[in-house]
Design a protein around this motif. Structure first.
Motif, short mmCIF file in Angstrom:
data_model
loop_
_atom_site.label_atom_id
_atom_site.label_comp_id
_atom_site.label_asym_id
_atom_site.label_seq_id
_atom_site.Cartn_x
_atom_site.Cartn_y
_atom_site.Cartn_z
N ASP A 270 0.86 -1.27 -0.11
CA ASP A 270 -0.01 0.01 -0.04
C ASP A 270 0.86 1.26 -0.13
O ASP A 270 1.13 1.86 0.84
N ALA A 271 1.50 1.62 -1.12
CA ALA A 271 2.42 2.56 -1.20
C ALA A 271 2.07 3.95 -1.82
O ALA A 271 1.13 4.02 -2.71
N ARG A 272 2.64 5.04 -1.45
CA ARG A 272 2.24 6.32 -2.05
C ARG A 272 3.31 6.29 -2.95
O ARG A 272 3.43 7.56 -3.67
N SER A 273 4.67 5.81 -3.00
CA SER A 273 5.74 6.13 -3.91
C SER A 273 6.09 4.89 -4.39
O SER A 273 6.18 3.85 -3.73
N ILE A 274 6.53 5.00 -5.67
CA ILE A 274 7.11 3.90 -6.39
C ILE A 274 8.90 4.23 -6.75
O ILE A 274 9.08 5.30 -7.20
N CYS A 275 9.89 3.37 -6.37
CA CYS A 275 11.13 3.72 -6.56
C CYS A 275 11.59 2.83 -8.05
O CYS A 275 11.10 1.65 -8.18
N VAL A 276 12.35 3.50 -8.78
CA VAL A 276 13.14 2.67 -9.57
C VAL A 276 14.71 3.27 -9.34
O VAL A 276 14.91 4.50 -9.30
N HIS A 277 15.60 2.24 -9.25
CA HIS A 277 16.76 2.51 -8.97
C HIS A 277 17.59 3.37 -10.27
O HIS A 277 17.45 2.92 -11.28
N GLY A 278 18.39 4.35 -9.84
CA GLY A 278 19.09 5.02 -10.76
C GLY A 278 20.72 4.61 -11.31
O GLY A 278 21.36 5.32 -12.18
N ASP A 279 21.02 3.65 -10.51
CA ASP A 279 22.37 2.99 -10.74
C ASP A 279 22.40 1.85 -11.52
O ASP A 279 23.63 1.36 -12.03
N THR A 280 21.28 1.37 -12.20
CA THR A 280 21.33 0.22 -12.96
C THR A 280 21.51 0.76 -14.45
O THR A 280 21.03 1.92 -14.96
N PRO A 281 22.36 0.05 -15.24
CA PRO A 281 22.74 0.67 -16.77
C PRO A 281 21.32 0.95 -17.73
O PRO A 281 21.22 1.84 -18.39
N ASP A 282 20.04 0.48 -17.15
CA ASP A 282 18.97 0.94 -18.12
C ASP A 282 18.19 1.41 -17.10
O ASP A 282 16.74 1.33 -17.52
N ALA A 283 18.29 2.41 -16.25
CA ALA A 283 17.52 2.99 -15.28
C ALA A 283 16.57 3.98 -16.07
O ALA A 283 15.33 4.02 -15.69
#
Length: 251
Positions: free
Chosen positions: A216-229
């Motif tokens: 039940d999240a208010r924010s979703i994260c995508v990591h910035g350090d992966t090559p395909d970020a």
């Protein structure tokens, strides 16, 4: 349906560059900016804060254990008083630079090993929450659902916000699968976008053991350090908008 999309940014150091901060800042609504302990240096922090302000992206301080060599992903035992002081130091550094650029730190997100540790360790969680309370009790802390931080922060009058990870595998207990396992990080844009949409619309994610975990999240994260970020973040943004989700920072 309103969701914040956040990413870890400013994780270069000196001549070393990690990720495409400029491109990601055109996609996300919140930027977790490294504070210099796991990555980042004064110039990188300044440039990232300035770019975030220019784009109207909300700035968060991504505090960490003092671990440049391990990128903040190594478990460490730090005395609570020392950890509190180190988190306070990082907050002051990034907020000071952000203010000089015309912005301000609006939330706190621990990084890596510290993030995972304070989900289960009350003593370390109390140290982080104490630092936030000392600096600015109004700053929310971004953390996982079920984290011990929620209860500890509530006692101190500090707000917590739940986030989910579109590009990370989950265990059946609702925790993130350790990066020691080969499938801990997801790289296919279609898969990651579909997970984000389900997180936002159904509040569910499939765990590695086949069970369904509530997020039940208010924010979703995508990591910035992966090559395909950048590709991942764009796919997530486009998928959420297509599903009727409004993208808006929580802070």
């Amino acid at each position: 349906m309103v969701i914040d999309l956040n990413a870890d940014l400013g994780e270069g150091f000196g001549v070393w560059r990690l990720g495409d901060d400029e491109a990601l800042l055109d996609v996300v609504t919140s930027a977790n900016i490294a504070c210099g302990f796991h990555a980042g240096d004064p110039l990188t922090i300044r440039r990232t804060c300035a770019a975030a302000v220019d784009r109207g992206v909300t700035i968060g301080a991504q505090v960490s254990y003092r671990d440049l060599v391990g990128f903040g992903r190594r478990e460490m035992d730090v005395e609570p008083e020392e950890l509190c002081a180190e988190v306070l130091y990082q907050l002051g550094a990034v907020d000071g630079i952000a203010r000089a650029m015309g912005g301000a730190v609006s939330y706190v997100k621990p990084h890596g090993a510290l993030y995972n540790r304070i989900c289960r360790d009350p003593e370390q969680a109390e140290a982080v929450v104490a630092a936030v309370a000392d600096y600015d009790r109004a700053l929310p802390v971004l953390t996982l659902s079920g984290s011990v931080v929620h209860e500890i922060a509530a006692r101190e009058g500090v707000t917590t916000v739940v986030e989910a990870f579109a590009d990370r595998a989950y265990t059946g207990a609702g925790t993130l699968l350790s990066r020691r396992f080969p499938d801990a990080v997801l790289h296919d844009p279609g898969t990651v976008a579909a997970r984000a949409v389900r997180m936002a619309t159904e509040r569910l994610v499939d765990a590695v053991d086949g069970t369904r975990v509530t997020v039940d999240a208010r924010s979703i994260c995508v990591h910035g350090d992966t090559p395909d970020a950048v590709a991942l973040a764009r796919a997530v943004r486009e998928g959420l908008i297509a599903a009727g989700v409004t993208l808006k920072a929580f802070a």
